[in-house]
Design a protein around this motif. Structure first.
Motif, short mmCIF file in Angstrom:
data_model
loop_
_atom_site.label_atom_id
_atom_site.label_comp_id
_atom_site.label_asym_id
_atom_site.label_seq_id
_atom_site.Cartn_x
_atom_site.Cartn_y
_atom_site.Cartn_z
N LEU A 123 1.91 6.67 -7.11
CA LEU A 123 0.90 7.60 -7.64
C LEU A 123 1.17 9.05 -7.26
O LEU A 123 0.60 9.97 -7.86
CB LEU A 123 -0.49 7.19 -7.14
N ALA A 124 2.03 9.26 -6.28
CA ALA A 124 2.35 10.63 -5.85
C ALA A 124 3.44 11.28 -6.70
O ALA A 124 3.77 12.45 -6.48
CB ALA A 124 2.77 10.62 -4.38
N VAL A 131 2.13 1.75 -3.52
CA VAL A 131 1.08 2.31 -4.39
C VAL A 131 0.98 3.82 -4.19
O VAL A 131 0.95 4.60 -5.15
CB VAL A 131 -0.28 1.63 -4.10
N ALA A 132 0.93 4.25 -2.92
CA ALA A 132 0.81 5.68 -2.63
C ALA A 132 2.03 6.45 -3.14
O ALA A 132 1.90 7.55 -3.70
CB ALA A 132 0.64 5.89 -1.12
N GLU A 133 3.21 5.88 -2.95
CA GLU A 133 4.45 6.53 -3.41
C GLU A 133 4.47 6.65 -4.93
O GLU A 133 4.88 7.68 -5.48
CB GLU A 133 5.65 5.73 -2.91
N ALA A 168 -6.14 10.73 -8.67
CA ALA A 168 -4.71 10.80 -8.40
C ALA A 168 -3.91 11.05 -9.67
O ALA A 168 -2.84 11.68 -9.63
CB ALA A 168 -4.25 9.50 -7.73
N GLU A 190 -7.30 -0.53 -3.34
CA GLU A 190 -6.80 0.80 -2.98
C GLU A 190 -6.26 1.52 -4.21
O GLU A 190 -6.48 2.74 -4.38
CB GLU A 190 -5.71 0.67 -1.92
N LEU A 191 -5.58 0.80 -5.07
CA LEU A 191 -5.04 1.39 -6.30
C LEU A 191 -6.16 1.91 -7.19
O LEU A 191 -6.13 3.05 -7.67
CB LEU A 191 -4.20 0.36 -7.04
N THR A 199 -7.88 4.98 -5.62
CA THR A 199 -7.06 6.19 -5.69
C THR A 199 -7.05 6.76 -7.10
O THR A 199 -7.12 7.98 -7.28
CB THR A 199 -5.62 5.87 -5.24
N LEU A 246 0.84 -1.20 0.00
CA LEU A 246 0.00 0.00 0.00
C LEU A 246 0.87 1.26 0.00
O LEU A 246 0.55 2.25 -0.67
CB LEU A 246 -0.93 0.00 1.21
N ALA A 247 1.95 1.21 0.74
CA ALA A 247 2.88 2.34 0.75
C ALA A 247 3.51 2.54 -0.62
O ALA A 247 3.71 3.69 -1.08
CB ALA A 247 3.96 2.12 1.81
#
Length: 451
Positions: free
Chosen positions: A28-29, A24-26, A73, A64-65, A68, A21-22
């Motif tokens: 997409l950011a 994925v967030a990294e 995103a 989650e992906l 987002t 999950l981390a």
């Protein structure tokens, strides 16, 4: 990305979910999105593999992906579309495990396609959404929204019927209006023009619709009314549209008024109207077996049975057409038959054929069909080859009471029927005056009797 994924695969199972999950967030950011589609492809392909990540972790990460991405995103339209399409292609072989996530991606892709006005492609994507299967079934209101989006795009009658069964599942005014517009379009594309005209006209009065859009809808109503089968029902719809003050601003008002007033339409007027029609309204229609038989009868009438030689035609301009070739062609011919019944007491087969540009027997077939269907009052004398029209007050009342206005005082309202009566009265008065003059001249001895 491959190095990071290889490292995460060695973690303990309880640590994998937060780690992925981390990641994925990294990912997409990032501000640089050039390599984003390729990296997400590798990430989704790895996470969706149950042998590496596990099914539970894979579902959580991909959910989650997808969520987002759907939340915006990825702001670039083309990049987002590429990511969604690639994710669908990667997950499709594993649809049994990721059905909910795949459905969410399909909705996102449909939104992107609709933004590009690729309506047919968007509808095909929505058709592939599983609404009733899987672990979570959509509520009726959501299904209704999906069906309306499909029908709005491609006029799919199967999905229209599904939407109709769920039309009471929502009170959302915008969705209900979209559904009513779909109803009108389905009737239009199915060539149920009378029904479509009524639905379009109702929608043209809805205040929630933009004024310019209402004018377009009103124009569709007029077009469908013109294309509808001639008869009392169409006369009522024409009367409602003719009374609508907004119709005078439409380019089709001329043909609307002529049809309502039962005036014969000329080829030039029809040609001008034809240019405004959409492709499905210009569809070709097949010649009926009766019309084919009529053409054979006309050919036989040209042959002298005693000598087996061809007779001379009564007129070199006699048409050989077997029947109408398009929807508009048929509508205009049927209207002209109806208009003729307001002008003449009777008409010969060749005379009606000349008026309609049809072979005489084909013109007879059209009139007979209209009489059988109750759209024309009259009878046919096949011995003398005449069509006799029966005029009556009932036809005038049908126009006078059109549009749901109830009883209408015929002497005070300018509808088609009073104009016809006034015209007939003028002809009758003129004929009576001519007869009186002839009698006066005969009494004075100014007219010689024929030998």
């Amino acid at each position: 990305m491959e190095t990071r994924l290889a490292h995460l695969a060695t973690l303990a199972q309880k640590d994998k979910t937060p780690a992925y999950l981390a990641l994925v967030a990294e990912t997409l950011a990032r501000t640089d999105t050039a390599s984003l589609p390729a990296d997400l492809h590798v990430l989704i392909d790895a996470v969706a593999n149950p042998d590496i990540v596990g099914l539970v972790t894979g579902r959580q990460v991909i959910s989650e992906l997808v969520k987002t991405i759907g939340a915006g995103a990825v702001t670039d339209h083309d990049t987002r579309k590429r990511i969604v399409e690639d994710a669908l292609a990667t997950l499709q072989p594993r649809i049994a495990s990721y059905e909910e996530q795949i459905n969410s991606l399909r909705f996102q892709l449909a939104d992107l396609l609709e933004a590009e006005e690729e309506w047919s492609e968007a509808a095909r994507v929505l058709m592939s959404v599983s609404l009733d299967s899987g672990s979570r079934s959509l509520p009726d209101e959501e299904k209704f929204r999906v069906y309306v989006r499909i029908v709005h795009s491609v006029q799919a009658e199967t999905y229209y019927n599904r939407a109709a069964s769920l039309s009471n599942s929502t009170t959302h005014k915008e969705i209900q209006l979209q559904f009513r517009l779909c109803q009108a379009r389905i009737s239009d594309y199915a060539r149920k023009f009378l029904e479509a005209a009524m639905r379009y006209h109702e929608l043209s009065w809805v205040a929630d619709i933009d004024e310019e859009e209402r004018k377009v809808i009103l124009s569709h109503a007029v077009t469908c009314a013109v294309l509808a089968p001639a008869g009392p029902n169409r006369s009522r719809v024409l009367a409602s549209l003719y009374r609508d003050e907004r119709a005078t601003e439409l380019p089709t008002y001329n043909i609307l008024s002529k049809m309502f007033l039962d005036r014969i339409l000329r080829p030039a007027e029809v040609k001008s109207f034809e240019e405004s029609l959409r492709p499905h309204q210009l569809a070709k229609i097949s010649i009926s077996s009766n019309d084919r038989l009529a053409s054979v009868v006309d050919q036989d009438d040209l042959v002298d049975p005693s000598t087996s030689t061809r007779k001379a035609r009564a007129s070199p301009s006699t048409s050989t057409r077997k029947g109408p070739s398009t929807v508009l062609d048929r509508a205009v011919m049927e209207h002209n038959v109806l208009a003729s019944s307001k002008i003449y007491n009777n008409i010969s087969f060749p005379g009606l054929g000349a008026l309609l540009d049809l072979a005489p027997s084909a013109a007879e077939t059209m009139a007979r069909k209209m009489i059988e269907q109750g759209r024309l009052k009259g009878f046919i004398d096949q011995v003398d080859k005449l069509i006799w029209f029966e005029g009556g007050k009932e036809d005038d009342d049908a126009q006078g009471k059109a549009g749901g206005l109830g009883d209408v005082e015929q002497t005070s309202e300018a509808t088609g029927a009073p104009f016809t009566k006034r015209w007939d009265m003028q002809i009758r008065n003129t004929a009576a005056n001519v007869e009186a003059i002839v009698q006066h001249l005969a009494i004075q001895g100014l007219i010689q009797s024929p030998a």
